[in-house]
Each structure stands twice: as structure tokens, then as C-alpha cells.
Enzyme design. Structure first.
Site, PDB file in Angstrom:
ATOM      1  N   ASP A  42       0.686  -1.217  -0.059  1.00 56.92           N
ATOM      2  CA  ASP A  42      -0.261  -0.005   0.044  1.00 56.92           C
ATOM      3  C   ASP A  42       0.834   1.321   0.008  1.00 56.92           C
ATOM      4  OD1 ASP A  42      -1.899  -1.934   0.219  1.00 56.92           O
ATOM      5  OD2 ASP A  42      -2.870  -0.944   1.801  1.00 56.92           O
ATOM      6  N   LYS A 140      -7.161  -5.059  -2.984  1.00 58.36           N
ATOM      7  CA  LYS A 140      -7.916  -5.638  -1.977  1.00 58.36           C
ATOM      8  C   LYS A 140      -8.689  -4.455  -1.172  1.00 58.36           C
ATOM      9  CE  LYS A 140      -3.911  -4.183   1.434  1.00 58.36           C
ATOM     10  NZ  LYS A 140      -4.759  -3.262   1.807  1.00 58.36           N
ATOM     11  N   CYS A 185      -2.215  -2.777   7.651  1.00 61.94           N
ATOM     12  CA  CYS A 185      -1.962  -3.736   6.433  1.00 61.94           C
ATOM     13  C   CYS A 185      -0.496  -4.542   6.554  1.00 61.94           C
ATOM     14  CB  CYS A 185      -2.005  -2.987   5.335  1.00 61.94           C
ATOM     15  SG  CYS A 185      -3.765  -2.267   4.845  1.00 61.94           S
TER      16      CYS A 185
HETATM   17  C1  VGL Z   1      -4.343   0.813   5.793  1.00 63.06           C
HETATM   18  C2  VGL Z   1      -6.287   1.661   7.208  1.00 63.06           C
HETATM   19  C3  VGL Z   1      -7.112   1.595   6.172  1.00 63.06           C
HETATM   20  C4  VGL Z   1      -3.221   0.245   5.499  1.00 63.06           C
HETATM   21  C5  VGL Z   1      -5.698   0.609   4.900  1.00 63.06           C
HETATM   22  O1  VGL Z   1      -2.721   0.172   4.325  1.00 63.06           O
HETATM   23  O2  VGL Z   1      -2.460   0.115   6.507  1.00 63.06           O
HETATM   24  N1  VGL Z   1      -4.674   1.216   7.034  1.00 63.06           N
HETATM   25  N2  VGL Z   1      -6.681   0.930   4.919  1.00 63.06           N
END
Ligand code: VGL
Ligand code: ZN
Length: 238
Positions: A42, A140, A185
Site C-alpha cells: 500500500d 484488496k 496492512c
Molecule cells: C490501511 C487503514 C485503512 C493500511 C488501509 O494500508 O495499513 N490502513 N486502510
């Protein structure tokens, strides 16, 4: 006695050299082989400075990830990829604010600012990533009613992304994980990797955390207990 001094100085230099080379060896002792893969989690505009869910110092992971990625033939990236009005967004729950929690059918859910909406600039991978050999991007969190921090299994605990099967089909046994955010994540991915039978290393300085309500300390404790190994980028022989 100049001779004796010279001998002593020589011995000292040798001793220092031995210590330095031992440190260098110890510092880069983890080898990357064909059964190893790097998971880059991410690294998207929303989680970087100016993004809607910016992770503190998140941009600092990019040069570290670019450097270690050079040592990996196998790289998978992930992309948080939510529908508009996703269930994890505080904005869809009346009276709720970001970072509050609610109980959903599948368990406790932290509520977030709207982020990583499919097709938006915020959802794009950072343009500063330089990992041309990355062979797969797993998206995802695209089911409107289920979040997915983990790259392996959605937050309902059963819907798979297919990543474990992909990695196993490619004879990958050992995973190194980097990216954002350490306590969500990255941690959920690492914990699921253990459940799926992989050896996994979190590269700490290639990650940054959100740290809400003690989440960062809890994530490290959970990972430690599950046998996730915590290393630094310098531990990798790249
Ligand atoms: C994430 C919060 C919400 C992450 C993704 O990538 O850690 N955190 N969505
Ligand atoms: Zn998300």
C-alpha cells in the site's frame, strides 16, 4: 621504541578491521534466494504526505524499499482499493468520526477517512516507487461491506485474495514485507502469512505506522508471538 609502536599500531588496525568486517557480515547476513519474495504494501498517495490518510513519515519508506527491492527477483505489491462509500469509511456511519471503532458482523472495525477509492489519484501507487520487476499487484478491500488490511484474507477471516496460492504455485517460501502501515496492512499481512505457512520478515525501517489507540505496540506484540521476524533493511544482503 618505534618498532614496537608500529607493531602495536598494526595489531590495532587488524583488530579494528576484524571488528568492522564482522559487523558488516552480521549487518547483512540475511540472504535473498529464489524462494524469497518482497511484498510492498500500500505505498499509495492516500497514505503519503497530503493524502487523506497520510501516515507520518510515510514517504521515508520509499527510498528504502527501492533499495532493497533491487535484491529481489520476486516482488508483489498491494493496493488498497475501496468502493466509494466503503464500510470502513467513517463518512458512511452516521455520527461517527475517523479513528473511532464500530462492531460489524465480522468484528471490530476502525473507521477511516475516505481513502484509496478505486480509480482515484489517491489510490495510485506512488510514482516514486522504482520496482520495474514487480510481477503482481494485488488489489484488496474492494468488497463494499468488508475491509481487507491483509494481502491474503479479507477482514471476514475467510474470503481469500488468492495471494497464498499464487506464491505457493511459484515456490515462494520466504516473504519480506515493507510498506504502509506497519500496524494495519503490514501486520495483518504478516500474521496471515504465518497462518498460510510462510516464513516472514517485517523490514521495520521500510515501514511506518498509523499508531491509533496503541495499535503499533499491539501489532508488534502480536507479530512477535506469531513468529514474525523483525529486521532492518541493513540486515538484508542486497
Ligand atoms: C490501511 C487503514 C485503512 C493500511 C488501509 O494500508 O495499513 N490502513 N486502510
Ligand atoms: Zn483501507
Amino acid at each position: 621504541m618505534p618498532d614496537r609502536r608500529r607493531i602495536l599500531a598494526g595489531l590495532a588496525t587488524t583488530a579494528i578491521a576484524a571488528v568492522v568486517s564482522r559487523q558488516a557480515w552480521a549487518a547483512a547476513s540475511i540472504k535473498i534466494d529464489d524462494a524469497s519474495a518482497l511484498l510492498v504494501i500500500d505505498v499509495q498517495n492516500c497514505f503519503l504526505p497530503g493524502g487523506s490518510l497520510a501516515v507520518k513519515d510515510g514517504e521515508q519508506v520509499i527510498p528504502v524499499i527501492n533499495r532493497i527491492a533491487k535484491g529481489f527477483a520476486n516482488v508483489v505489491m498491494t493496493q488498497d482499493w475501496h468502493t466509494p462509500g466503503h464500510i470502513s469509511f467513517a463518512s458512511v456511519h452516521a455520527g461517527k468520526k475517523p479513528f473511532e471503532t464500530i462492531d460489524l458482523a465480522y468484528g471490530k472495525q476502525v473507521l477511516w477517512p475516505d481513502h484509496c477509492v478505486q480509480g482515484t489519484d489517491g489510490a495510485s501507487l506512488s510514482k516514486d516507487l522504482s520496482i520495474p520487476q514487480a510481477a503482481l499487484v494485488i488489489r484488496k478491500g474492494f468488497h463494499k461491506d468488508v475491509d481487507s488490511y491483509s494481502a491474503f484474507t479479507e477482514a471476514d477471516g475467510k474470503t481469500t485474495t488468492g495471494l497464498a496460492a499464487y506464491l505457493k504455485a511459484r515456490q515462494i517460501e520466504r516473504l519480506f514485507v515493507a510498506g504502509l502501515a506497519t500496524d494495519f496492512c503490514v501486520a495483518w499481512t504478516a500474521l496471515d502469512a504465518r497462518k498460510a505457512g510462510f516464513e516472514i520478515y517485517v523490514v521495520e525501517d521500510a515501514c511506518r505506522g498509523i499508531d491509533t489507540q496503541g495499535s503499533l505496540a499491539k501489532a508488534w506484540a502480536d507479530m512477535d508471538k506469531a513468529g514474525v521476524k523483525r529486521i532492518q533493511s541493513n540486515d538484508l544482503a542486497v
